[in-house]
Motif scaffolding. Structure first.
Motif, PDB file in Angstrom:
ATOM      1  N   ALA A   1       0.620  -1.177   0.004  1.00  0.00           N
ATOM      2  CA  ALA A   1      -0.007   0.183   0.181  1.00  0.00           C
ATOM      3  C   ALA A   1       0.818   1.324   0.065  1.00  0.00           C
ATOM      4  CB  ALA A   1      -0.839   0.143   1.119  1.00  0.00           C
ATOM      5  N   ALA A   2       0.291   2.321  -0.647  1.00  0.00           N
ATOM      6  CA  ALA A   2       1.052   3.821  -0.865  1.00  0.00           C
ATOM      7  C   ALA A   2       0.077   4.436  -0.693  1.00  0.00           C
ATOM      8  CB  ALA A   2       1.738   3.870  -1.949  1.00  0.00           C
ATOM      9  N   THR A   3       0.097   5.474   0.676  1.00  0.00           N
ATOM     10  CA  THR A   3      -0.792   6.368   0.640  1.00  0.00           C
ATOM     11  C   THR A   3      -0.207   7.593   1.377  1.00  0.00           C
ATOM     12  OG1 THR A   3      -1.542   6.075   2.973  1.00  0.00           O
ATOM     13  CG2 THR A   3      -2.240   4.575   1.753  1.00  0.00           C
TER      14      THR A   3
ATOM     15  N   THR B   1      -1.538   3.765   5.480  1.00  0.00           N
ATOM     16  CA  THR B   1      -0.901   2.529   4.837  1.00  0.00           C
ATOM     17  C   THR B   1      -0.824   1.326   5.710  1.00  0.00           C
ATOM     18  OG1 THR B   1       0.739   3.932   3.767  1.00  0.00           O
ATOM     19  CG2 THR B   1       1.274   1.931   3.874  1.00  0.00           C
TER      20      THR B   1
ATOM     21  N   ALA C   1      -8.203   2.544   3.674  1.00  0.00           N
ATOM     22  CA  ALA C   1      -7.178   3.325   3.536  1.00  0.00           C
ATOM     23  C   ALA C   1      -7.806   4.763   3.134  1.00  0.00           C
ATOM     24  CB  ALA C   1      -6.218   3.131   2.490  1.00  0.00           C
TER      25      ALA C   1
ATOM     26  N   LEU D   1      -4.137   7.211  -3.418  1.00  0.00           N
ATOM     27  CA  LEU D   1      -3.724   6.080  -2.862  1.00  0.00           C
ATOM     28  C   LEU D   1      -3.652   4.545  -3.686  1.00  0.00           C
ATOM     29  CD1 LEU D   1      -6.241   3.728  -1.701  1.00  0.00           C
ATOM     30  CD2 LEU D   1      -7.000   5.854  -0.477  1.00  0.00           C
TER      31      LEU D   1
ATOM     32  N   VAL E   1      -3.174   0.230  -3.593  1.00  0.00           N
ATOM     33  CA  VAL E   1      -3.164  -0.973  -2.877  1.00  0.00           C
ATOM     34  C   VAL E   1      -2.979  -2.112  -3.948  1.00  0.00           C
ATOM     35  CG1 VAL E   1      -3.876  -2.381  -1.094  1.00  0.00           C
ATOM     36  CG2 VAL E   1      -4.388  -0.004  -0.922  1.00  0.00           C
TER      37      VAL E   1
ATOM     38  N   GLN F   1       1.963   8.715  -5.356  1.00  0.00           N
ATOM     39  CA  GLN F   1       2.366   7.314  -4.991  1.00  0.00           C
ATOM     40  C   GLN F   1       2.157   6.369  -6.138  1.00  0.00           C
ATOM     41  OE1 GLN F   1       2.447   7.302  -1.431  1.00  0.00           O
ATOM     42  NE2 GLN F   1       1.232   9.530  -1.383  1.00  0.00           N
TER      43      GLN F   1
ATOM     44  N   THR G   1       6.613   6.585  -2.716  1.00  0.00           N
ATOM     45  CA  THR G   1       5.570   7.587  -2.184  1.00  0.00           C
ATOM     46  C   THR G   1       6.174   8.937  -2.303  1.00  0.00           C
ATOM     47  OG1 THR G   1       4.433   7.803  -0.189  1.00  0.00           O
ATOM     48  CG2 THR G   1       6.652   7.500  -0.026  1.00  0.00           C
TER      49      THR G   1
ATOM     50  N   ALA H   1       4.900   4.129   1.612  1.00  0.00           N
ATOM     51  CA  ALA H   1       4.660   2.917   0.895  1.00  0.00           C
ATOM     52  C   ALA H   1       5.421   1.834   1.664  1.00  0.00           C
ATOM     53  CB  ALA H   1       5.320   3.133  -0.399  1.00  0.00           C
TER      54      ALA H   1
END
Length: 594
Positions: free
Chosen positions: A55-57, A63, A83, A401, A403, A568, A583, A591
Motif C-alpha cells: 500500500a502507498a498512501t 498505509t 485506507a 492511494l 493498494v 504514490q 511515495t 509505501a
C-alpha cells in the motif's frame, strides 16, 4: 548532581545557543545539503519491495490500516476502501466522504481493467437561470457555501467497488478508522500545515462572503488549526462511518444521514432534495490507453475527468525522442510544457459530462497527436494555443492511494473534496465537509461544461495505470488539480526515457504549467491567461530556467513543493510478481508491504 560554576554555565549556554541563533538567521536546509547514498540518486531514497501485498498512501497510519486489512484476509479493494476512509479522517485537507472518487482496478481473474466514476451531480431541480439569479451578477461559481456543492459520490463508489470485488464485511473495513476517529491520532506535519492554511483561507473568505462555518470550526478547528503531533479526534465522523458500515449505502443516500444532509443544505439555500441523493449512482467506465514507447502504455479514465489530457500529451510527445537531451534540459522541459498547453486547449473546449456532451473520439488518435505536435515551435513558446478541430463521432486538494494484494489485484484510487478542504459546509453532527466541485462548471450556456440540472462538472482528479507489453505493470497517481495529467506524463518519461526507479521518478524535480484557457471560461473571447506560468522546482538548473525564459516561457521557481502534487505508485515485476512501491517526499506518506 554536579553544580556548574557561573562561568561554566555561561560557556555551556553560549555553546547550546549558538546553533539555535544560526538556525534563526539561516534556514537549516540552506546550511547543509543532502547526504550521499551507496546506490541511486542522492536526492532520493530506496523504493520499498514486498512480495505479498503493498500500500502507498499519503499518511503512514492509512498505509498500516491497508496492510492490516490485507493480512486479515481482505483484498486490495477492501484495503483501498479502508485506507480511503482513514485518509478522510487523517487528511481532511485532501479528501473525505463529502467528496468524489475515481478508481482503476486491475482484476487478475479476468485480466481486465475496470474504471469507476463515482462523481456527483448538480441539483436536478435547479436550472442555469435559477443559479444565475442566486449568483446575483457573479461571473463564476464561488468556492464556498451551498452553490458549488455537488452530491458526494465517495460512499457510493466504495459500495460499487465492494459489491463487485470486495471480500470483507464493510463494517470490518471501516472499523479501524472508526476507532481512530474516537480515540484520536497524531496530526502529520504536512497535513498540519495544510490545516493551518485552510483555516486562514476560510477566515479570509468570511471577511467578504457569508457562509455557515460554525460546524466546520467545531469539527476541525475548535482550538485553532491542529499542529503536527496534536491528537485529533472526530467522534461525529466515527458515528457516521459506523452507521455506513452497519446500514450500507442506503443510510447515506436515503436514510437518516441523507435527511440530515438535505435539511442542512436547504437551510443554507441549496436546491438539493432527498430525491437527488436517492437517485445518485456511480458509473463503471472503460479506461483508455495510449502507447508511449518500449511497450509502455498509459491508461486513464474518460470525461468528465481530465484523464484523457495525459493520453493526448503522450500522443504528442511520442513524436520526439526526448532521450537525445538530458532530463533537466530546456528542450525536454519546453516540449513537455507545450504538449501540456496543446492538450489543455482541448480540455477547456471539449471535456465535460459525456451524458450531456459527446467527446470527439479523434482526440486520442495518433494522427491527431501528430497534427498537434506539428504546432510546437522547438525554439520558442507559442503565445497562445487554440483547441484543435477533431471530428465528432457521436487549488485543488486531493488524496491518491494505491493498494495491491497477493493475488495480483491492483487498485489505483483518487478522492477529493476539490478546493481546500471543500466548501466550508459541515452537515450537523456528521463530521465531514461537503465538496465544492461545482465551482468547475462553466456559466456559458454554449459550453459543453455549462451548468445544467443533474449534471456532473468537469473533474480534475484522475487515477492512472501503466501497462507493459500488454500486461499489468504499475498503478500511479499524482494529486493536485491541473498538475495531475502533466505529472503522470513526467513520471512516465522519468521511468521510460531516463531509467529512474519508481521512487526517483517521484522525487525528481517537477514542472507545473498553470494557465491557458480553462473549462470554466466562455467559449468565445480571449483567454484570461493564454501563455500561462511555467512553475518549476529548484532542482532545475539555473541555466535551464534562463534558457526557458529566453524561449518565451514565463518561468517561476517555487521551492515549497505545494503546487507540484502528491505521488504514490506501486509496480509489479511481471516475471517474479514482486511489488516495488514509491511515495511522495512532498507529503507525509508511506509505501509499505509485507
Amino acid at each position: 548532581m554536579k553544580i556548574l560554576s557561573a562561568a561554566a554555565a555561561a560557556a555551556l549556554l553560549a555553546l547550546t545557543a549558538a546553533p539555535a541563533m544560526a538556525q534563526q538567521s539561516t534556514p537549516v536546509e540552506e546550511q547543509i545539503g543532502a547526504g550521499g547514498r551507496p546506490v541511486g540518486a542522492n536526492w532520493s531514497r530506496s523504493p520499498v519491495y514486498a512480495e505479498n501485498g503493498m500500500a502507498a498512501t499519503a499518511h503512514p497510519l492509512a498505509t498500516q490500516i491497508a496492510l492490516k486489512v490485507l493480512r486479515e484476509g481482505g483484498n486490495a479493494v477492501d484495503a483501498a476502501i479502508a485506507a480511503n476512509a482513514a485518509l478522510g479522517l487523517m487528511e481532511p485537507t485532501g479528501n473525505g466522504i463529502g467528496g468524489d472518487l475515481f478508481a482503476i482496478i486491475y482484476d487478475p481473474k479476468t485480466n481486465q481493467l475496470y474504471g469507476l466514476n463515482a462523481s456527483g451531480r448538480s441539483p436536478a431541480g435547479q436550472t442555469l437561470e435559477q443559479l444565475l439569479e442566486k449568483l446575483d451578477g457573479a461571473t463564476a461559481l464561488p468556492a464556498v457555501g451551498p452553490l458549488p456543492v455537488t452530491i458526494p459520490g465517495t460512499v457510493d463508489g466504495w459500495f460499487e467497488m465492494h459489491e463487485r470485488f470486495g471480500k470483507m464485511p464493510m463494517a470490518d473495513v471501516l472499523a479501524p478508522t472508526v476507532e481512530y476517529a474516537r480515540e484520536g491520532h497524531p496530526v502529520a506535519p504536512v497535513i498540519g500545515m495544510y490545516l493551518d492554511r485552510s483555516l486562514r483561507a476560510y477566515e479570509r473568505r468570511l471577511e467578504t462572503t457569508s457562509f455557515e462555518f460554525d460546524n466546520a470550526r467545531a469539527t476541525y478547528f475548535a482550538n485553532g488549526a491542529p499542529k503536527a503531533g496534536d491528537i485529533f479526534k472526530n467522534p461525529d465522523l466515527a458515528d457516521t462511518l459506523e452507521t455506513i458500515g452497519r446500514d450500507g449505502r442506503e443510510a447515506f443516500y436515503q436514510g437518516d444521514l441523507a435527511r440530515v444532509m438535505v435539511d442542512y443544505l436547504q437551510r443554507q439555500g441549496s436546491a438539493f432534495t432527498l430525491e437527488d441523493f436517492a437517485n445518485h449512482e456511480s458509473e463503471w467506465v472503460d479506461p483508455a490507453c495510449a502507447s508511449y514507447r518500449d511497450g509502455f502504455e498509459l491508461c486513464e479514465l474518460p470525461p468528465n475527468s481530465q484523464g484523457f489530457a495525459a493520453l493526448q500529451m503522450v500522443n504528442i510527445l511520442k513524436n520526439v525522442d526526448l532521450r537525445q537531451w538530458e532530463r533537466g534540459s530546456p528542450e525536454v522541459i519546453h516540449y513537455i510544457t507545450e504538449a501540456k498547453r496543446l492538450a489543455y486547449a482541448d480540455v477547456a473546449r471539449f471535456y465535460a459530462d459525456p451524458a450531456f456532451s459527446a467527446l470527439p473520439e479523434e482526440l486520442l488518435t495518433e494522427e491527431y497527436g501528430k497534427e498537434r505536435f506539428a504546432l510546437i515551435d522547438p525554439e520558442n513558446a507559442t503565445p497562445e494555443f487554440g483547441p484543435g478541430e477533431p471530428k465528432l463521432e457521436g487549488e485543488g486538494d486531493t488524496t491518491y492511494l494505491t493498494v495491491t494484494d497477493n493475488d495480483g489485484m491492483m487498485v489505483s484510487l483518487i478522492q477529493s473534496n476539490y478546493r481546500g478542504m471543500g466548501g466550508g459546509l459541515v452537515p450537523d453532527g456528521l463530521g465531514f465537509m461537503f465538496q465544492d466541485r461545482g465551482e468547475l462548471f462553466s456559466l456559458d450556456p454554449e459550453h459543453p461544461n455549462a451548468y445544467e440540472p443533474g449534471k456532473r462538472p468537469f473533474h480534475t482528479i484522475i487515477p492512472a495505470f501503466v501497462k507493459k507489453d500488454g500486461g499489468p505493470f504499475m498503478t500511479l497517481g499524482l494529486m493536485g488539480g491541473g498538475m495531475q495529467p502533466q505529472g503522470h506524463v513526467q513520471i512516465l518519461i522519468n521511468m521510460v526515457d531516463y531509467g529512474m526507479n519508481i521512487q526517483e521518478a517521484g522525487d525528481a524535480a517537477r514542472i507545473n504549467h498553470d494557465g491557458g484557457r480553462q473549462p470554466t471560461e466562455a467559449l468565445t473571447g480571449p483567454a484570461a491567461d493564454p501563455l500561462g506560468t511555467l512553475n518549476v522546482e529548484p532542482g532545475l538548473a539555473a541555466e535551464t530556467v534562463e534558457a526557458l525564459r529566453a524561449m518565451g516561457h514565463d518561468v517561476r521557481v517555487v521551492s515549497n513543493g505545494i503546487m507540484f502534487g502528491g505521488y504514490q505508485a506501486i509496480m509489479r515485476d511481471p516475471e517474479t510478481g514482486v511489488y516495488a512501491g514509491g511515495t511522495e517526499m512532498r507529503k507525509d506518506g508511506q509505501a509499505s508491504g509485507y
